[in-house]
Design an enzyme around this catalytic site. Structure first.
Site, PDB file in Angstrom:
ATOM      1  N   PHE A  55      10.233  18.726  62.191  1.00  0.00           N
ATOM      2  CA  PHE A  55       8.871  18.894  61.702  1.00  0.00           C
ATOM      3  C   PHE A  55       8.528  17.705  60.823  1.00  0.00           C
ATOM      4  CE2 PHE A  55       8.370  22.915  63.440  1.00  0.00           C
ATOM      5  CZ  PHE A  55       9.583  23.557  63.347  1.00  0.00           C
ATOM      6  N   MET A  85      11.700  29.743  60.037  1.00  0.00           N
ATOM      7  CA  MET A  85      12.464  28.705  60.736  1.00  0.00           C
ATOM      8  C   MET A  85      11.541  27.692  61.396  1.00  0.00           C
ATOM      9  SD  MET A  85      15.874  29.119  60.747  1.00  0.00           S
ATOM     10  CE  MET A  85      16.672  28.750  62.319  1.00  0.00           C
ATOM     11  N   GLU A  86      10.452  28.174  61.994  1.00  0.00           N
ATOM     12  CA  GLU A  86       9.629  27.295  62.823  1.00  0.00           C
ATOM     13  C   GLU A  86       8.677  26.405  62.031  1.00  0.00           C
ATOM     14  OE1 GLU A  86       9.937  26.718  66.002  1.00  0.00           O
ATOM     15  OE2 GLU A  86      11.523  28.183  66.300  1.00  0.00           O
ATOM     16  N   SER A  87       8.109  26.936  60.940  1.00  0.00           N
ATOM     17  CA  SER A  87       7.131  26.111  60.214  1.00  0.00           C
ATOM     18  C   SER A  87       7.230  26.276  58.706  1.00  0.00           C
ATOM     19  CB  SER A  87       5.709  26.469  60.671  1.00  0.00           C
ATOM     20  OG  SER A  87       5.343  27.758  60.183  1.00  0.00           O
TER      21      SER A  87
END
Ligand SMILES: [Ca+2]
Length: 395
Positions: free
Chosen positions: A6, A122-124
């Site tokens: 990210f 976890m993702e963002s």
């Protein structure tokens, strides 16, 4: 919906002006050639023109795509980030702040709220890093680049479909450098298949500050792949002395009662309750934690099938719910082998008289048998695990 970094991407100009303009021209030509293919896929001229208004060639996405060197992070390090104290406490705050939304999502889709929250974390990082790169530019650049051109052109067509459907305004259609979008980083084809409008405004908006549609979409995705509410992803277990590691791996599935008969126990010393069929995994061999994992483990794997990711999501979800850290820590520095190291391990085992029946860089049954035979001959616990220390010992 696969591993990615990210990192906000900006426009990076190429060093040499001439080659930059040549690239920009080649990109513009590619877009012209792409138009009829998009039209054939049902995208209107109007949508294409609006979508590509201001679209640019983004060399940074290509650089990142090409420079993903094979890199295996030690699990101990990965878990320290995945379920860091900060991420756990932020997850608990999010569970409170969005308690109403999360309980409606859980009731609607039958997916545990703490697991949806963990994927969000976890993702963002709970929406903090949704990705702010213009999506059409990113996907067109990667499709034009061609290394994974077919995949990215599919994603581009799906992204145009999102615009055509009016789910989001072109200026708000953003994502990561690899085209993953919104709070839980859906790629466009997954969005088209699974995203839902949970707010009821007629738009499936996974990009907005309000995470309602994104979290409901994630729950819808997990339900579609068979999530069973209340079933754990896995539980940490202890193995009896002399345990036969041939039984480990996701392919072997048994009832918890059968594992109990083998001497496998929860870390509290009690038999593991019957949550359904389970596999036994030991991600770092005998020298680390062991887990019985259930069907929900595979369901999380539909989001990203890396074992580290699944354990990371599951463990973060458990910690958010108030459980403690693993009783057995992952050994510091222990990581999987790179492909070149796996090849070297096979060569060295074979040369030492423990044939792996070929050298292909894949640790299959023959390689595990060779590792175990070598381990037995050296008085090491025969877990068949291809570790760095095993390779170093063979050198
Ligand atoms: Ca909506």
């Amino acid at each position: 919906m696969y591993r990615r970094q990210f990192i906000a991407t900006g426009l990076v100009s190429l060093g040499v002006a001439g080659s930059a303009s040549a690239q920009a021209n080649a990109f513009a030509n590619w877009v012209t050639g792409f138009r009829p293919r998009a039209r054939a896929a049902g995208i209107s001229d109007r949508t294409i023109t609006a979508a590509f208004d201001g679209a640019q060639y983004l060399p940074d996405s290509i650089n990142r795509d090409r420079n993903q060197a094979e890199f295996v992070r030690p699990l101990a390090e990965y878990m320290a980030t995945a379920a860091s104290d900060a991420r756990v406490s932020n997850g608990r705050s999010m569970m409170q702040q969005y308690a109403g939304l999360l309980s409606r999502v859980q009731a609607t889709f039958g997916v545990d709220a703490n697991v949806v929250t963990a994927i969000w974390g976890m993702e963002s990082n709970y929406g903090a890093r949704r990705g702010d790169t213009p999506l059409i530019s990113t996907l067109a650049t990667l499709a034009f680049d061609g290394r994974r051109g077919r995949f990215f052109e599919q994603q581009l067509v799906a992204a145009l479909g999102i615009l055509q459907n009016g789910d989001v305004a072109p200026r708000n259609l953003t994502g990561s450098w690899a085209g993953a979008m919104g709070h839980t980083q859906f790629i466009p084809t997954s969005y088209q298949a699974y995203a839902v409008d949970f707010t009821g405004d007629g738009r499936r908006d996974i990009w907005a500050d309000d995470p309602s549609d994104a979290l409901a979409s994630t729950a819808a995705y997990l339900r579609r792949y068979g999530w069973q509410q209340g079933q754990p992803w896995g539980v940490e277990v202890r193995l009896p002395p002399g345990f036969d590691f041939e039984q480990t791996g996701r392919a072997v599935k048994r009832s918890p009662a059968a594992w109990t008969r083998q001497g496998v126990r929860g870390v509290d010393g009690q038999p593991v309750p019957n949550y359904g069929e389970a596999s036994l995994i030991t991600p770092t061999g005998a020298g680390g934690p062991a887990f019985l994992v259930f069907r929900n483990f595979d369901v999380i794997g539909r989001y990203n099938n890396a074992e580290a990711y699944i354990i990371g999501v599951g463990h973060l979800a458990d910690r958010i719910r108030g459980m403690g850290p693993f009783q057995t820590a992952f050994p510091a520095g222990e990581r999987g082998l790179l492909r070149a190291e796996r090849v070297e391990l096979q060569q060295r085992l074979t040369a030492a008289g423990f044939s792996t029946q070929g050298v292909d860089g894949r640790i299959g049954p023959n390689s595990r048998a060779a590792i175990k035979a070598y381990q037995r001959s050296r008085g090491i616990v025969p877990d068949g695990y291809a570790s760095v220390s095993l390779l170093e010992r063979l050198r």
